[in-house]
Write a protein that holds these residues in place. Structure first.
Motif, PDB file in Angstrom:
ATOM      1  N   ASN A  66      54.990  45.827 114.180  1.00  9.79           N
ATOM      2  CA  ASN A  66      54.048  46.809 114.720  1.00  9.79           C
ATOM      3  C   ASN A  66      52.636  46.655 114.175  1.00  9.79           C
ATOM      4  O   ASN A  66      51.699  47.241 114.723  1.00  9.79           O
ATOM      5  CB  ASN A  66      54.554  48.231 114.434  1.00  9.79           C
ATOM      6  N   VAL A 106      52.559  51.945 118.453  1.00 10.82           N
ATOM      7  CA  VAL A 106      51.514  51.342 117.621  1.00 10.82           C
ATOM      8  C   VAL A 106      50.313  52.277 117.524  1.00 10.82           C
ATOM      9  O   VAL A 106      49.756  52.499 116.445  1.00 10.82           O
ATOM     10  CB  VAL A 106      51.103  49.976 118.194  1.00 10.82           C
ATOM     11  N   GLY A 123      55.093  51.125 109.943  1.00 13.41           N
ATOM     12  CA  GLY A 123      54.334  49.916 109.687  1.00 13.41           C
ATOM     13  C   GLY A 123      54.717  49.306 108.349  1.00 13.41           C
ATOM     14  O   GLY A 123      55.699  49.714 107.720  1.00 13.41           O
TER      15      GLY A 123
END
Length: 265
Positions: free
Chosen positions: A55, A85, A209
């Motif tokens: 991501n 995202v 992330g």
């Protein structure tokens, strides 16, 4: 996200942050972007890339910085991305760089405005592929981008990147797990990837992330393809798809052959 999100792109914001972000990308990823002169100087164009790195997609960030440096921040440039995202708190600023939700309406409006539009047909399927498939272009059979280029009568410019899949150790896409949890219906997610990444160790879903490892990133821009000039007045979608993937895979193989060691490039 609505199509009006294209208005969130802020040239002044990009101009102010571009030097520092380019410096950081140059230091951390030793970023190298080749062939930007292959992109038409003006008018709408569909940039079609492979992408890597989960991501965090560092190759997207690198190319966006390079494009804005080369063509100037005033040229309209958008990048399509998954809603997930854009929802990550530390990546929301990407909207001001022109990153918008991947939707037909956003893609259509961007090209109608005369912008350059960067799309990644492989989506989450490609970006979370296992590390053993790091040097494979994998769009998962998705061909909508070709129909879009034909509908809007715009050239396609292939963008090939290498190195992003070395920024973590990607173990599996987790397609079966995603189906079991019905993530496709709930969040349009067909994968629930498992990776080893900083700072989490075992990273399931990459929802928060991760800190990408400082792998060297190289991006090569190939010459623009006029689909009607190349494939005739009524191009065959499958033929275009096979040609484009073959061309991009050949380039990716060449870029991969330049690398001697993981991370170091």
């Amino acid at each position: 996200m609505a199509s009006g999100d294209l208005d969130e792109r802020d040239p002044d914001y990009i101009r102010e942050r571009l030097p520092l972000m380019w410096l950081l990308a140059s230091i951390w990823f030793r970023g190298e972007v080749r062939g930007l002169g292959n992109i038409p100087d003006s008018g709408p164009v569909l940039l079609v890339g492979n992408h890597s790195g989960g991501n965090m997609t560092p190759d997207t960030i690198l190319f966006t910085l390079a494009f804005s440096t080369y063509f100037g921040v005033e040229r309209r440039f958008y990048q399509l991305a998954h809603n997930l995202v854009l929802a990550l708190p530390w990546l929301r600023s990407l909207r001001r760089f022109g990153t918008v939700a991947a939707s037909p309406s956003n893609a259509s409006e961007a090209l109608d405005s005369g912008a350059a539009l960067l799309v990644y047909p492989g989506g989450d399927y490609e970006v979370h592929r296992p590390s053993r498939l790091a040097n494979k272009v994998d769009f998962g059979g998705r061909k909508g981008f070709i129909r879009l280029a034909l509908e809007k009568n715009v050239p396609i410019v292939p963008i090939v990147a290498v190195g992003g899949q070395e920024t973590a150790l990607f173990i599996t896409r987790g397609e079966g797990l995603a189906r079991m949890l019905r993530l496709d219906r709930l969040f349009r997610l067909k994968v629930l990837p498992i990776s080893l990444a900083l700072p989490w160790g075992i990273n399931v879903g990459d929802m928060l992330g991760h800190i990408p490892l400082p792998a060297k990133l190289t991006v090569e821009t190939l010459p623009a393809i006029d689909l009607h000039a190349e494939f005739g007045p009524d191009p065959d979608i499958d033929e275009v798809y096979d040609h484009l993937l073959g061309l991009m895979q050949e380039t990716l193989d060449a870029l991969a052959s330049e690398r001697t060691l993981p991370l170091l490039g």
